[in-house]
Design an enzyme around this catalytic site. Structure first.
Site, short mmCIF file in Angstrom:
data_model
loop_
_atom_site.label_atom_id
_atom_site.label_comp_id
_atom_site.label_asym_id
_atom_site.label_seq_id
_atom_site.Cartn_x
_atom_site.Cartn_y
_atom_site.Cartn_z
N LYS A 162 51.13 30.32 41.77
CA LYS A 162 50.44 30.34 40.47
C LYS A 162 51.45 30.19 39.32
O LYS A 162 51.19 29.48 38.34
CB LYS A 162 49.65 31.63 40.31
CG LYS A 162 48.47 31.75 41.27
CD LYS A 162 47.32 30.85 40.84
CE LYS A 162 46.17 30.86 41.81
NZ LYS A 162 45.04 30.04 41.41
N TYR A 184 51.76 33.75 47.11
CA TYR A 184 50.59 33.36 46.33
C TYR A 184 50.90 33.40 44.83
O TYR A 184 50.64 32.43 44.09
CB TYR A 184 49.42 34.31 46.66
CG TYR A 184 48.33 34.29 45.65
CD1 TYR A 184 47.46 33.22 45.55
CD2 TYR A 184 48.16 35.36 44.75
CE1 TYR A 184 46.46 33.20 44.59
CE2 TYR A 184 47.18 35.35 43.80
CZ TYR A 184 46.32 34.27 43.72
OH TYR A 184 45.35 34.25 42.76
N ARG A 242 49.50 50.07 51.90
CA ARG A 242 49.61 48.67 52.29
C ARG A 242 50.91 48.12 51.68
O ARG A 242 51.18 48.36 50.49
CB ARG A 242 48.40 47.90 51.73
CG ARG A 242 48.28 46.47 52.18
CD ARG A 242 46.97 45.86 51.74
NE ARG A 242 46.81 45.80 50.28
CZ ARG A 242 45.76 45.28 49.66
NH1 ARG A 242 44.76 44.78 50.37
NH2 ARG A 242 45.69 45.26 48.36
N ASN A 246 47.85 23.53 49.67
CA ASN A 246 46.62 23.60 48.88
C ASN A 246 46.89 23.92 47.41
O ASN A 246 46.43 23.22 46.51
CB ASN A 246 45.67 24.62 49.47
CG ASN A 246 44.28 24.47 48.90
OD1 ASN A 246 43.69 23.40 48.98
ND2 ASN A 246 43.76 25.51 48.29
N SER A 268 46.98 34.13 37.66
CA SER A 268 46.82 35.46 38.24
C SER A 268 47.82 36.45 37.70
O SER A 268 48.96 36.09 37.36
CB SER A 268 47.03 35.33 39.75
OG SER A 268 47.09 36.58 40.34
C1 WQD Z 1 42.75 46.87 45.15
C2 WQD Z 1 43.14 48.31 45.46
C3 WQD Z 1 44.43 48.51 47.47
C4 WQD Z 1 41.21 47.20 50.17
C5 WQD Z 1 44.56 41.14 44.86
C6 WQD Z 1 45.59 40.07 44.87
C7 WQD Z 1 45.95 39.69 43.47
C8 WQD Z 1 44.71 39.37 42.64
C9 WQD Z 1 43.67 40.38 42.77
C10 WQD Z 1 43.99 37.08 42.35
C11 WQD Z 1 44.58 48.47 45.94
C12 WQD Z 1 43.10 49.20 47.63
C13 WQD Z 1 41.93 47.55 49.04
C14 WQD Z 1 40.91 48.21 51.14
C15 WQD Z 1 42.07 49.83 49.78
N1 WQD Z 1 44.06 38.16 43.03
N2 WQD Z 1 42.37 48.84 48.84
N3 WQD Z 1 41.36 49.49 50.89
O1 WQD Z 1 45.79 43.81 46.00
O2 WQD Z 1 45.16 44.69 43.71
O3 WQD Z 1 45.03 42.30 44.18
O4 WQD Z 1 43.42 40.66 44.14
O5 WQD Z 1 44.79 36.61 41.63
O6 WQD Z 1 46.82 38.64 43.53
O7 WQD Z 1 46.73 40.55 45.57
O8 WQD Z 1 43.36 43.77 45.20
O9 WQD Z 1 41.16 44.40 46.08
O10 WQD Z 1 43.07 44.01 47.71
O11 WQD Z 1 43.11 46.03 46.25
O12 WQD Z 1 42.46 50.99 49.62
O13 WQD Z 1 40.29 47.95 52.18
O14 WQD Z 1 42.32 48.77 46.55
O15 WQD Z 1 45.47 49.21 48.10
O16 WQD Z 1 45.03 49.71 45.45
P1 WQD Z 1 44.93 43.73 44.82
P2 WQD Z 1 42.61 44.50 46.37
#
Ligand code: WQD
Length: 326
Positions: A146, A142, A283, A93, A118
Site C-alpha cells: 500500500k 501488505y 497474535r 495483485n 491503509s
Molecule cells: C482487530 C483486533 C486482534 C480476530 C487488519 C489489518 C490492517 C487493516 C485492518 C486494511 C486485534 C483482535 C481479531 C480474532 C481477536 N486492514 N482479534 N480475535 O489486525 O487490527 O487490522 O485490518 O487495511 O491492515 O491487519 O484487524 O480485525 O484482525 O483485529 O482477538 O479472532 O481484534 O488481535 O486486537 P487488525 P483485526
C-alpha cells in the site's frame, strides 16, 4: 462523472458504489470492474454497469477505462498475516495490478484516482493518535504494498498529472444501515465478523488474541470505522481532488479506541446471544493500540463519521448476518 469502481463488488467497494449512486451533489455514471474472486454478484447494483475482469488483464482493463473520468481502486488482497507467507501473491495483485491501472489511466486519459490505502502503511505506532505525518514503517508486506502504491501515485501525479486521494483506512467494520448491501465476506478473519459468526453459532467461541496488553482491559484496542462512513469519504475525496486539482492522503478513522472485550460485550448486549470467548496467546505483529487522528479528513473533506460508534457497528453487522441466515 463517469466513475469506474475497480473492486466494486467487494465489501467496501459495494458500499462505495451505493454512496456514488446516492451522491446528492453530483450525478455519476458508475461502472463496476471486478473479477469476483472475493467480490459477490449479490453486491452489484442494477443502476451500475458491470464488467467482469481482472486488473492483471491489461487489455480488458484498458478497455473498461476508456471514456471514464475517474476511478476508485479497491481491488487488492488485504490479509496482513497471509502477506507475510505469500508475498508473491501480494506483489502480483497489489503492485503489478495497480501499475496496470495507473498505466491504463495514462493511456486512456483518466485523471482522477481514489485509492484504498491503509493504516498498515504506518506500522508500529510511535505515538497516538496517528496522524498523516507519522513515520511509515509497515510491519507486514501488505502494508508495504500500500505504501509503495502511494509512492507510485506521487510520481504519476508529478509526471503525468494524475490527481489522487490515498485513503488510509483504519479498521473497516459494519454494514449498510439501510440493509441494501449485506453480502458477507468469505472466510473472514477480522474481529467483528468472527464475533458475529460466534453469535450466529457458526463458531463455538471467539479467540481473544491476548489479554495482557497495556490497555484498560488488557485486550487490543483498535479504531473501527463504519464502512458507510468510509464510502462517504470516497465520494468527498473525489469531489476534493477534482475541485482543487490537488492530490491528498488522509487517515479515515473514528478517533475512538474500542477493545476486543468491549466489542464482544456490545455484541452480547445487542444480539442477546452468549458469544463465548476465550483468551489465547497474542497474535504475532499485533500492536496494543491503534487510534487515528482524522483531523485532516475532517478539515479538508468536511468528513464526519456518523455510524462509527460501537453499537451501530455491531447492530448493522448483526442485521447483515441475520438477513443471510434466512
Ligand atoms: C482487530 C483486533 C486482534 C480476530 C487488519 C489489518 C490492517 C487493516 C485492518 C486494511 C486485534 C483482535 C481479531 C480474532 C481477536 N486492514 N482479534 N480475535 O489486525 O487490527 O487490522 O485490518 O487495511 O491492515 O491487519 O484487524 O480485525 O484482525 O483485529 O482477538 O479472532 O481484534 O488481535 O486486537 P487488525 P483485526
Amino acid at each position: 462523472m463517469r466513475v469506474l469502481v475497480i473492486g466494486g463488488a467487494g465489501y467496501i467497494g459495494s458500499h462505495v458504489v451505493k454512496a456514488l449512486l446516492n451522491d446528492r451533489e453530483e450525478k455519476h455514471e458508475v461502472t463496476v470492474f471486478d473479477n469476483l474472486s472475493s467480490g459477490l454478484r449479490e453486491n452489484l447494483f442494477k443502476e451500475a454497469a458491470f464488467i467482469e475482469g481482472d486488473i492483471l488483464d491489461y487489455d480488458v482493463l484498458k478497455k473498461a477505462m476508456e471514456g471514464q473520468d475517474a476511478l476508485i481502486h479497491l481491488a487488492a488482497f488485504k490479509a496482513a498475516g497471509e502477506s507475510m507467507i505469500y508475498p508473491e501473491k501480494y506483489s502480483v495483485n497489489n503492485i503489478t495490478g495497480t501499475l496496470n491501472i495507473l498505466n491504463a489511466a495514462c493511456e486512456t486519459g483518466v485523471k482522477y484516482f481514489v485509492f484504498s490505502s491503509s493504516a498498515a502503511t504506518y506500522g508500529e505506532p510511535a505515538y497516538l493518535p496517528i496522524d498523516e505525518e507519522h513515520p511509515k514503517k509497515p510491519t507486514n508486506y501488505y502494508g508495504f504494498t500500500k505504501l509503495e502504491i502511494e509512492r507510485f501515485l506521487g510520481w504519476y501525479d508529478r509526471l503525468k498529472g494524475i490527481k489522487y486521494a490515498a485513503l488510509r483506512y483504519f479498521n473497516a467494520a459494519g454494514y449498510d444501515p439501510e440493509g441494501v448491501v449485506c453480502g458477507l465476506e468469505k472466510n473472514p478473519a477480522n474481529l467483528l465478523p468472527v464475533v458475529m459468526e460466534t453469535a450466529v453459532g457458526m463458531r463455538p467461541e471467539v479467540k481473544v488474541f491476548g489479554n495482557d496488553y497495556d490497555t484498560p482491559d488488557g485486550t487490543g484496542v483498535r479504531d473501527y470505522v463504519h464502512v458507510t462512513d468510509l464510502a462517504d469519504a470516497h465520494v468527498k475525496s473525489l469531489h476534493y481532488i477534482v475541485r482543487h486539482q490537488e492530490s491528498l492522503a488522509v487517515n479515515l478513522g473514528s478517533e475512538n479506541g474500542i477493545s476486543v472485550d468491549e466489542m464482544i460485550k456490545a455484541t452480547r448486549k445487542i444480539t442477546g446471544q452468549p458469544v463465548q470467548s476465550v483468551y489465547v496467546e497474542r497474535r504475532a505483529g499485533d500492536p496494543a493500540k491503534l487510534v487515528a487522528s482524522s483531523k485532516k479528513a475532517k478539515e479538508l473533506l468536511n468528513w464526519h463519521p456518523r455510524y462509527s460508534d460501537v453499537d451501530t457497528l455491531v447492530k448493522t453487522t448483526w442485521d447483515a448476518y441475520c438477513k443471510n441466515k434466512r
